[in-house]
Write a protein that holds these residues in place. Sequence first.
Motif, PDB file in Angstrom:
ATOM      1  N   ASN A  95      30.504 -27.884  17.375  1.00  0.00           N
ATOM      2  CA  ASN A  95      29.825 -26.678  17.858  1.00  0.00           C
ATOM      3  C   ASN A  95      30.660 -25.451  17.495  1.00  0.00           C
ATOM      4  O   ASN A  95      31.812 -25.328  17.913  1.00  0.00           O
ATOM      5  CB  ASN A  95      29.654 -26.752  19.380  1.00  0.00           C
ATOM      6  N   ILE A 126      28.584 -25.650  26.226  1.00  0.00           N
ATOM      7  CA  ILE A 126      28.980 -26.450  25.066  1.00  0.00           C
ATOM      8  C   ILE A 126      29.006 -27.936  25.419  1.00  0.00           C
ATOM      9  O   ILE A 126      28.511 -28.777  24.671  1.00  0.00           O
ATOM     10  CB  ILE A 126      30.363 -25.987  24.563  1.00  0.00           C
ATOM     11  N   ARG A 129      25.412 -29.425  25.834  1.00  0.00           N
ATOM     12  CA  ARG A 129      24.755 -29.748  24.568  1.00  0.00           C
ATOM     13  C   ARG A 129      25.386 -30.989  23.927  1.00  0.00           C
ATOM     14  O   ARG A 129      24.684 -31.843  23.377  1.00  0.00           O
ATOM     15  CB  ARG A 129      24.853 -28.545  23.618  1.00  0.00           C
TER      16      ARG A 129
END
Length: 331
Positions: A95, A126, A129
């Motif tokens: 990410n 973060i 996800r």
Amino acid sequence: MAKQMGKIVGNAKGLAGDYAGTAVNTSIVVVTTGLEQLTTLATYKCPCVEVSQLGGCNNTIGKNTCRPQLLNQCYGLSFIIAPAIALYVFGIASNPRTWKSVTGVCKKTEALRRGLTEACWTFFGIGGRAFIAPLTWVIISLLDGRYYACAVTALPFDVSGTPPIYTSCEKVAGDKIPKYSNHYQRNRSASQTLGWIVLAIAIILGMALYAWSQCSSPLTYYHAKYFNLYRAYEVAEFDDEMKKKAQKDAEANVLKFMEKPRPKEEWDQISTVYDFHRDKKNLALYSHLHEWVQKQKKPTVRKPDKELLIHDNGATSDDGFGADTAETVIT
């Protein structure tokens, strides 16, 4: 006709934009599922255990007092837990927001650092996800059932039946499609039941958290859509302009160095291993070649020939004042 086709294409693009996040999450689920099946076919094989290795326990149906061996427990659980951890770490590391948040943070001033609460919310997003892939792996592994059954079954293969299908683990190894014990099959069914329960909980909890995040958003639906589009275009534009600028500057620095033959000392200067640093003016230097070019741009200070201005009183000066009444002597 062309106008109608354009409208259809526009609607399709808008629909794809609306469900871009869903498409990405679906792709993660599909890839993770395929990876789990590939891993099972390529590497999975539950270790065989014989009755003599269990220390004389009762393994009859309804009176199972045998405890699974540590090897089987570690083997089965490792196929569930280890890939999930690896996928979670990969999800965080892949990410861009992770590295945008942490890169150079230790060198930032206190005024430019983000607050603790803001940083926590950023990493919560973060991590949320990144949690999709490992959760998918755990659910698929439980639905498959073989990993869990291998971890909790004392005798995974039928070597203790009446009569047993296999008389030894060597017979199990020689069978291309081994036959599992009744306890193994029951534990596999329990794993699949647990997998469906985890899937239902994950869907309900995930939907609730997503709905809560949308309700607490400071933006309306279309404003949030514009916000996401702007950020995507800004990143793309910034990357494009950085590539152009970096290529242009690198080309200029290389051409500057190659415009004429250079002595070995200068070749050595640009060829050593480089660590990022700044010059005395706190300007970033990106390579030894860049540093060399910056030094070449600095004007060289050349001392002019000194002019001695001798005045009427015999004093000397080099500031030029009174030159109209004095005799100039150039030394």
